[in-house]
Design an enzyme around this catalytic site. Sequence first.
Site, PDB file in Angstrom:
ATOM      1  N   GLY A 224     -35.564  39.027  84.405  1.00 15.31           N
ATOM      2  CA  GLY A 224     -36.490  38.004  84.845  1.00 15.31           C
ATOM      3  C   GLY A 224     -36.204  36.699  84.139  1.00 15.31           C
ATOM      4  N   GLY A 226     -37.544  33.642  81.347  1.00 11.76           N
ATOM      5  CA  GLY A 226     -38.391  33.466  80.180  1.00 11.76           C
ATOM      6  C   GLY A 226     -37.645  33.728  78.888  1.00 11.76           C
ATOM      7  N   GLU A 247     -32.661  40.035  91.150  1.00 10.74           N
ATOM      8  CA  GLU A 247     -33.472  39.176  92.024  1.00 10.74           C
ATOM      9  C   GLU A 247     -33.212  37.711  91.694  1.00 10.74           C
ATOM     10  OE1 GLU A 247     -38.061  38.133  91.412  1.00 10.74           O
ATOM     11  OE2 GLU A 247     -37.770  40.143  92.222  1.00 10.74           O
ATOM     12  N   GLY A 345     -41.136  40.944  92.534  1.00 18.73           N
ATOM     13  CA  GLY A 345     -40.174  42.032  92.695  1.00 18.73           C
ATOM     14  C   GLY A 345     -40.197  43.053  91.581  1.00 18.73           C
TER      15      GLY A 345
END
Length: 438
Positions: A224, A226, A247, A345
């Site tokens: 992800g 971050g 993703e 997702g």
Amino acid sequence: MSITEKYRARTMSAAEAAALVPDGAKMVVGLGVSYPPALMDALAVRVRSGDLTGGTLYCMLACAAASESILAPDLHDRIRHVSLFHGGVERGNDALRAGSAQGLVETLPVQFHQIPRILTEHLRVDTLFVTVSPMDADGCFSLGTNTDYALMVARSGARLIVEVNPAMPYVHGDCKIPISAVTAIVENHVPLVQIPPLPRTPNDDAIGAIIAGMVEDGACLQMGIGAVPDAVCAALMEHRNLGIHTELLTPGLVGLIKAGVVDNSGKKIHPGRSVFTFAMGDQGLYDFLHDNPALEAHPVEHVNAPHIIAQNDRVISVNATIQVDLSGACNSEYMNGRQYSGTGGQLDFVRGAYASKGGRSIIACHSTAAKGTVSRIVPWLDGPVTTPRTDTHIVVTEHGWVDLKGKTLSERARALIGIAHPDFREELERGAFERRLL
């Protein structure tokens, strides 16, 4: 007509393109970086003047510019705004935070890989606004940073209004739109939205080191965005032969490609290529993407489908959460009594990674929030379940990690209390007894 003649015949001003949209239209706008500012400004003018009524606009991760344009406060009662995943615009606007009771923003809960089907089959959107790269010699536009749901909508027969921006990278993969499918073209050369990296804390680096220790050479990564995923990428620099099927493509993952850590040699599907469905980051990321055959963008119904993810071995999925309850259920989208983000997702990759041979699905979070005053491990969730307790595999905080698979409810509670912040462990144990987990 030649390709050039077709291009010229479809080229018009943003105002002319926006005028093609009828009252009551069901519109969807490109996600994140692919938000087309000139088109949305022109659409806002029509809505504000009363020339366009009864419209619905579906958005996902609306960029900041939208708050001064089509999502401006004075338009909230003139166009219906449905969010597929909240961004800073929805989080930071008091009017939008109020919810749908006053006819303001509404939330549509949906897993990311299902969004294209939801938009085209269930909602039947009739208009797509999206930023694309300049047309190539074959008469096709690349969707650049954002293939995600845009490709299926573009192929559905919807009215396709594109904003051609030379700053949008030309990306390879299943992400091309032929000029024959395009209704209108608007040219606008502006810088792309950039997301600066968040500063990493010692806790981020501790979590990153724990996760990196679980990654074998040859594994396939999904990360992800971050500080924690950035810390994981930084801790993977000594690994070799990693793959990427993700993703979101981030600067941290690009750093691993540049360093030679990623070569995608062990992948079973799309071998030799780093695969993603949307990208977001800094200019260096966009420059690296441009005309780079080592990277491919594919639609989200392919990239995020659990059965596709599982075709690669040793998939390592790393996602963040807001809360984990003592049974292992995760709330990753709701905070302080309101919708904070969205389903996204996360569950797609939680299930896909665990289904892969040797795969690990990892949920990562700091043990506390609000400057240490709130535990992220809790007896009960404060919001909806994003990842069910039956799907959660590994949970990591700066205090360690636990594998929940095969553990009873009482074993889960004790394990999760063990990686909570020490200041909250006694309180959590009391909560576990109240829940009759212990």
